[in-house]
Structures are given as C-alpha cells and as structure tokens.
Write a protein that holds these residues in place. Structure first.
Motif, short mmCIF file in Angstrom:
data_model
loop_
_atom_site.label_atom_id
_atom_site.label_comp_id
_atom_site.label_asym_id
_atom_site.label_seq_id
_atom_site.Cartn_x
_atom_site.Cartn_y
_atom_site.Cartn_z
N VAL A 132 14.77 -46.33 12.14
CA VAL A 132 15.28 -44.96 12.23
C VAL A 132 14.48 -44.20 13.28
O VAL A 132 13.25 -44.25 13.29
N ASN A 133 15.18 -43.53 14.17
CA ASN A 133 14.53 -42.61 15.09
C ASN A 133 14.35 -41.28 14.37
O ASN A 133 15.28 -40.46 14.29
N TRP A 134 13.15 -41.06 13.82
CA TRP A 134 12.94 -39.88 12.99
C TRP A 134 13.08 -38.58 13.79
O TRP A 134 13.39 -37.53 13.21
N ASN A 135 12.86 -38.64 15.11
CA ASN A 135 13.02 -37.41 15.90
C ASN A 135 14.49 -37.03 16.08
O ASN A 135 14.78 -35.97 16.63
N GLU A 136 15.41 -37.86 15.62
CA GLU A 136 16.83 -37.48 15.61
C GLU A 136 17.21 -36.78 14.31
O GLU A 136 18.32 -36.27 14.19
N LEU A 137 16.29 -36.75 13.32
CA LEU A 137 16.57 -36.11 12.04
C LEU A 137 15.92 -34.73 11.99
O LEU A 137 15.24 -34.36 11.03
N ASN A 138 16.11 -33.96 13.05
CA ASN A 138 15.47 -32.64 13.16
C ASN A 138 16.31 -31.58 12.47
O ASN A 138 16.73 -30.58 13.07
N TYR A 139 16.54 -31.76 11.18
CA TYR A 139 17.40 -30.86 10.41
C TYR A 139 16.70 -29.54 10.14
O TYR A 139 15.47 -29.47 9.99
N ASN A 140 17.48 -28.48 10.08
CA ASN A 140 17.03 -27.23 9.50
C ASN A 140 16.75 -27.52 8.03
O ASN A 140 17.66 -27.83 7.27
N LEU A 141 15.49 -27.41 7.61
CA LEU A 141 15.15 -27.80 6.24
C LEU A 141 15.80 -26.90 5.20
O LEU A 141 15.88 -27.28 4.03
N ALA A 142 16.26 -25.71 5.59
CA ALA A 142 16.99 -24.86 4.66
C ALA A 142 18.35 -25.46 4.30
O ALA A 142 18.97 -25.05 3.32
N ASP A 143 18.83 -26.44 5.11
CA ASP A 143 20.09 -27.13 4.79
C ASP A 143 19.92 -28.16 3.69
O ASP A 143 20.90 -28.60 3.08
N ILE A 144 18.69 -28.62 3.45
CA ILE A 144 18.46 -29.76 2.57
C ILE A 144 18.34 -29.31 1.11
O ILE A 144 17.47 -28.51 0.76
N LYS A 145 19.20 -29.83 0.30
CA LYS A 145 19.18 -29.54 -1.13
C LYS A 145 18.11 -30.37 -1.83
O LYS A 145 17.36 -29.87 -2.66
N GLN A 146 18.03 -31.63 -1.48
CA GLN A 146 17.01 -32.52 -2.03
C GLN A 146 17.01 -33.83 -1.27
O GLN A 146 17.95 -34.16 -0.54
N ILE A 147 15.91 -34.55 -1.41
CA ILE A 147 15.77 -35.88 -0.82
C ILE A 147 15.52 -36.84 -1.96
O ILE A 147 14.52 -36.73 -2.68
N GLU A 148 16.44 -37.79 -2.15
CA GLU A 148 16.31 -38.78 -3.21
C GLU A 148 15.64 -40.03 -2.67
O GLU A 148 16.03 -40.55 -1.63
N VAL A 149 14.62 -40.49 -3.37
CA VAL A 149 13.89 -41.69 -2.98
C VAL A 149 13.97 -42.68 -4.13
O VAL A 149 13.51 -42.40 -5.24
N ILE A 150 14.58 -43.84 -3.87
CA ILE A 150 14.65 -44.92 -4.85
C ILE A 150 13.76 -46.04 -4.34
O ILE A 150 14.00 -46.60 -3.28
#
Length: 667
Positions: A132-150
């Motif tokens: 994954v190119n993490w620098n392509e995931l430059n989301y506005n963090l106010a958009d994120i409801k949650q991050i699920e980690v399994i």
C-alpha cells in the motif's frame, strides 16, 4: 543531530493518567472493545470486517479492534498510520516524512504483502509490489468514522494478502453526520494544513458529503549524512452521495488526490562501486470512483454489490508509474435455521506501466521485463456460521482464488467459539491464507540488491548482488493457529490471543553461479558481480501473544493498555510492543490525554533499530459546543530511527519530538 525533548514534569504527570477512547457512536465490526457489558451482550452489530455476516459483538471469534473517530480526535493523529498505532498487534513505523511501514503480528514492512488494507471494502493493494502506498491515503480524518483492525488471517472472507490481518477504513456515510466542519493545524518544522467537510441533504431522498484536505509534511533528517528530505505537500477532495429507503442503500464515492513528496532513496553504482543517496522528487495524482449497493431481499437475506475504479500516476526522477485497478464484488448473506451464510464472487483487474528509462544512466538499475502489464484475479467464497447449541458456535469458511501470476489457491478457515458464561468467550481457529507475488518480484531484471563491502567473507573486492530473475511464481502460503479469550465486566474488558503462523514458499534471495569480475579483463576488475534470483521456497514461522485491557474507571477517566510479544524465528527474534493510553476529563470542557508507547529493538538486513520509547501528551479544550482547540506534544524523547525501507534504503531518518496546535469549528 539528535535532540532531547525536556518535559520531565509533563512526563511524570502522564503516568498518573492512563489510556483510552471514548465509546464509539456507530456500531460495526470490532465495537466490542468500545462498548459496555450491556451493549456487548444485547446489541446485534454488523461484523463485516470479521466475516461478512451479522453477529453479537461479544460472539465475534476474531481478535478485533476498532479505532473510533473520538480516539483519532483525542490522539492528535494527522494521518492513518499514526492512528493505527492505537490497535494492539499493529506496528506503524515512520520510514520517512512520506513513507510508512505497517505490520500486524510482526511480519510486514513498507512493501509488505501480508496485510490487506481497504477503504469501505475497496482493496488498496497495488500489483507492482502488492503493498500500500500510504501517502495515497491522505484522507481528511474528519471523514473517518472508524478503522477496523482484524488480526490474523481472514483470506476466506476477503481474499489474497489478508495473511496477518486486515485494516478496513470506514468513512461516515453522507447522511450520517450532517454538519460543516473546518479544521486548521500548525506546528513545528513547517507542519501545517487545513481540512474542510460539508454534509447535508440534497432532497428528501438523497444525502451528500463533500470534504477537502491540504497539508504540508515536514521532511526528516538522515541519520548518517547531511541530507534532508524536502517538505512535501498533499491534497485530497472527496465527494459522496447516498440514497436510502426501507430496503436498499446506494452510496457513490468520487475522489481525487495528489501531492509532491521528496524522500531519500539509494542506488548502486559500479564505477566506482558505491551506494549513492539521492533526493527523490516525486509528483503523484490520482482519483477513484466507487459504488456500493445493498438491498434486503426479505427479513433474513440481503445482497451487496461493490464496484470501484481507480487510477494513479506517479512521476519522479527515478521512474514513471501509471496504475489502474477495477474491482467488482457480488455478495449474498442471510440465515437459514441455525446457519448464518455468507457467499460471493470477486474480481479485480490491474494495469500498470513502469518506465525507468529516465534514470537508466546507472550501470545496474531495476528494469521490468514488460513495461506494461495487465493482471487479473478472480475469487469465490462461502462461509457458514453454525449455532451448535446455546454455548457453542462454529464457523466454516473456504475461498478459491485464481491469480494470473501465481495460479489457483484454496484458503480454508475453521473457527470454534465457546460461551463460557454470559460475559466470557473462548475461541480457537485454524486457517490458511495466501499472498500473491508482485511485478517487482516476478518481472524485475538486472535489479541491484545489495553491496557486500571489500574484505568481507575473505573477498578483497566488493560484491554487488544483482537480481536477474524469479524462480517459482507461486503464492506465499500461511497456515495459522489462534486461541483467544474475551471477558467483560462492568465497564471493562480483556481481550487476549495466542497465535502461531507457519509460512511456506516465501520469497528470498538465492545466488546463481559464481561471482564474475567487473569489468571483465583486460581492464582491472573493481568488483565482483554475484547474480541471484528471487526464489519462492523459503519457510519460516512466527508466534506470540496479544493482551488488551480497556476500562472506563470513572465517568471522567478511561484507560486502554496493550502488550504484544511476537517472534519471527530466524529473522528479528522476539519483539515487544507496549502501549498505555488515557483520557481524563479535567472539567466538562477540558480533556487531558497521555499515550506511552514502547517497542523493543530489532535488527534487519538494512539496519539495527534501537528501542523506541516515546510519549504523546494532549490537551483538548472545548470552548463551545461548536469550537475546540487542541494542543499536542508528540514523540517526546530523543530522535529515533523507527524503520528503514526494504529496498532502495537510506541510512534511516530521524523521527523527533514536535508540537502541534489544532483549531476545529463545527456547525
């Protein structure tokens, strides 16, 4: 030069106030770690990331964790990898200002093929190196409801590369959070940025959301020589519309993003033999469109369609890289008697073009056999969760994947859960997962890999290792065992897991033939060239345990503590990770946060990474219902190298302390 951040008084205070996360507003997947006992036992939640069916939170037979929007806000995280550090079993280390190494249960890296990352169910892995190119995931963090980690293999539900775990980033739906949000931040070392978000109703049937992000990322300093990354800039615009009725839900996402980054890469030269460090200047631009449609067929059955198309262009003084991906999924889930069934078919088509001619003036530099390539993959899965009795539940799953590079793979999974009491569960699992090789492994030719210095191993000349080919284009296969325990009491919980993974057909470097003099006679030789191949026959194993404790000690104080111990046999040895987080409401308007993180030292083929021991402190002042101010002191402690790149590595970049202030207005 290394610096030390002197904050003895604040550090001492932080140990009086332990860790955290206010309980999440929404309930999906791993909310079991965010909810009290009554909600855990009585509320039925959708556990899509765990197995694509519905189950009560306490009954999920997976090691699961959710990072809520409130967790992200209080942590002061400015990007997704920083937020992922809150999840037990996850290591998110900064390689450079713009690059990250993310792993689950010990195995991973910047170019890792063992973690599947998704946004709203859309896979983000790329076919060039399957990471994954993490620098392509430059989301506005106010958009994120949650991050699920399994944590642990989940390939039977989600497919290839879900080997050590999955990360599913879930954004707010368009109608879920109607408001306007403006966030501005600034900090030391040129850090600054702004986030905007607007959502509401278009009419009685349709909701919308529009958000934007622009940020400046401070470049880091190299640990061994006087060269610093340039400051980077990134931006993103996201739009979403949604339509709901009694039986169906339609979501359409359109996004565009871009940036200008400047990490330090290295390359090998042969005249004279040396590793030279180069400031890489890279511009990237991309976009995507995604459509999710869910419809209830009756009270027991529903189906889901997901399609997504994305394109990214990256241009630098090293390469030009163009990639396009098309994903299409059809899934059906429902219940019949004691069976909760989930089934579906998935497909993904990837195109990539790699042009390295602009940097081919060096003697040995990576080339691809084919500049352009199309790769297709298909999969089908079936999962059945069976209620054997009031106390016992079994989940049997299987998936078949067909990949153009590596062929067919079968990935079965078997899970068993025992309800010891109303508040205790024990689960056990045996599963298999596969990771597909990438173009960087299968198509690379004449790729410089490493320099062995002169007078090493009895050789008077330096040895340059050059990768010529790959042998055995097959999946890396992981057979995994897991035993877990979960208990809740009052407003507290414990979640613990033991795991053991055995990896087969992993890719390693194997020499072929004898070293050759370079240049050949009659010129005087200055080096030896050792040709090698990527060989898919390596075997290794990892094992360890995870312990996670969360508690709301009082109305004002909540805590989270986690310990992860993992061992990659014959590689880095035992690695210990500890995390202690706390939020304390000093007053109704003032919240103090403290977060202590520790990770033991380990050694890679590129560098020896020292212990990382840091503290983050934060104050959040809620000035009014709509306005808040946050002050963050991050990475308190001496400058440290957190990780190095597996390929084209530099000597390591210093990650040091810095302060940030954030102003948020919402109405």
């Amino acid at each position: 030069m290394k610096k030390t951040f002197h904050t003895a008084t604040l550090c001492a205070a932080s140990f009086l106030i332990l860790p955290t996360g206010a309980y999440a507003e929404g309930q999906t997947a791993a909310d079991l770690i965010e909810m009290g006992i009554e909600q855990l036992v009585d509320m039925e939640i959708e556990v899509e990331s765990a197995g694509k069916n519905r189950a009560k939170g306490l009954d999920v037979p997976y090691a699961a964790f959710v990072i809520s929007a409130e967790d992200i806000r209080l942590s002061g995280a400015r990007n997704i990898p920083e937020a992922l550090r809150m999840a037990p079993g996850v290591t998110a280390d900064q390689v450079g200002a713009h690059e990250w190494s993310v792993s689950i249960r010990g195995a991973g890296g910047q170019f890792s093929r063992f973690v599947l990352v998704m946004v709203n169910g859309k896979s983000l892995y790329n076919s060039v190196f399957s990471g994954v190119n993490w620098n392509e995931l430059n989301y506005n963090l106010a958009d994120i409801k949650q991050i699920e980690v399994i944590r642990g293999p989940n390939a039977a539900a989600w497919g290839a590369n879900a080997v050590n775990g999955i990360i599913n980033i879930i954004t707010y739906s368009a109608g879920e959070k109607p408001n306007t949000n403006v966030e501005v931040w600034a900090g030391e070392h040129h850090r600054q940025g702004v986030n905007l978000r607007q959502s509401g109703k278009l009419n009685n049937d349709w909701d919308y959301a529009v958000s934007g992000h622009f940020g400046v990322i401070a470049g880091l300093e190299n640990a061994e020589f006087d060269l610093q990354e340039k400051d980077g800039r990134d931006w993103r615009v996201s739009t979403q519309v949604q339509r709901n009725d009694d039986k169906s839900n339609l979501q359409i996402y359109v996004e565009a993003f871009g940036g200008d980054i400047g990490p330090i890469w290295s390359n090998i030269f042969t005249d004279p033999v040396r590793r030279e460090y180069i400031l890489k200047s890279e511009e990237l631009i991309g976009g995507s469109i995604q459509v999710n449609y869910q419809r209830a067929l009756d009270e027991n059955w529903r189906w889901n369609v997901r399609t997504a198309l994305d394109q990214t262009d990256r241009q630098s003084n090293f390469y030009y890289w163009d990639s396009r991906n098309l994903q299409a999924d059809l899934e059906l889930s429902g219940t019949v008697g004691i069976h909760a069934l989930s089934m579906g078919v998935n497909s993904r088509f990837s195109y990539s073009s790699i042009n390295l001619s602009s940097f081919n003036q060096v003697d040995y530099f990576i080339n691809f056999i084919d500049e352009n390539e199309n790769i297709s993959s298909y999969g089908a899965f079936l999962s059945d969760t069976i209620s054997l009795s009031d106390k016992w539940q079994a989940t049997l799953s299987a998936r078949v994947d067909e990949n153009q590079i590596s062929g067919t793979s079968l990935q079965p999974s078997m899970r068993l859960m025992w309800q010891v009491s109303d508040s205790q569960r024990i689960w056990a699992a045996a599963s298999r997962a596969a990771s597909t090789p990438s173009r960087a492994l299968t198509d690379a030719k004449n790729a410089p890999y490493e320099i062995i210095p002169a007078n090493t191993l009895g050789n008077p000349l330096p040895i340059v290792i050059v990768i010529s080919d790959m042998r055995g284009n097959r999946n890396t296969v992981t057979d995994a065992l897991e035993l877990g325990y979960r208990v809740t009491w009052g407003n507290s919980y414990i979640d613990a897991a033991l795991f053991k993974n055995e990896y087969k057909y992993n890719i390693s470097v194997a020499p072929i033939g004898e070293p050759e003099l370079y240049p050949a006679l009659p010129n005087l030789p200055i080096a030896l060239i050792q040709h090698a191949i990527f060989d898919g026959n390596e075997e290794f194993e990892s094992s360890g345990y995870e312990f996670n404790l969360g508690s709301q000690l009082s109305r004002k104080w909540d805590v989270q503590a986690s310990i992860t111990k993992s061992n990659i046999k014959n590689y880095v040895g035992w690695e210990n990770t500890l995390s202690l987080r706390s939020n304390y409401n000093v007053t109704d308007a003032l919240t103090f946060s403290a977060w202590w993180m520790y990770r033991s030292n380990y050694e890679t083929s590129q560098a020896e990474i020292e212990d990382i021991n840091t503290i983050d402190l934060g104050l959040l002042y809620q000035h009014s219902e709509s306005t808040s101010i946050a002050l963050q002191l991050k990475n308190i402690g001496s400058d440290k190298i957190q990780a190095v790149r597996e390929a084209f590595s530099s000597a390591g970049m210093y990650v040091g302390p810095h302060g940030m202030i954030t102003l948020t207005h919402e109405y």
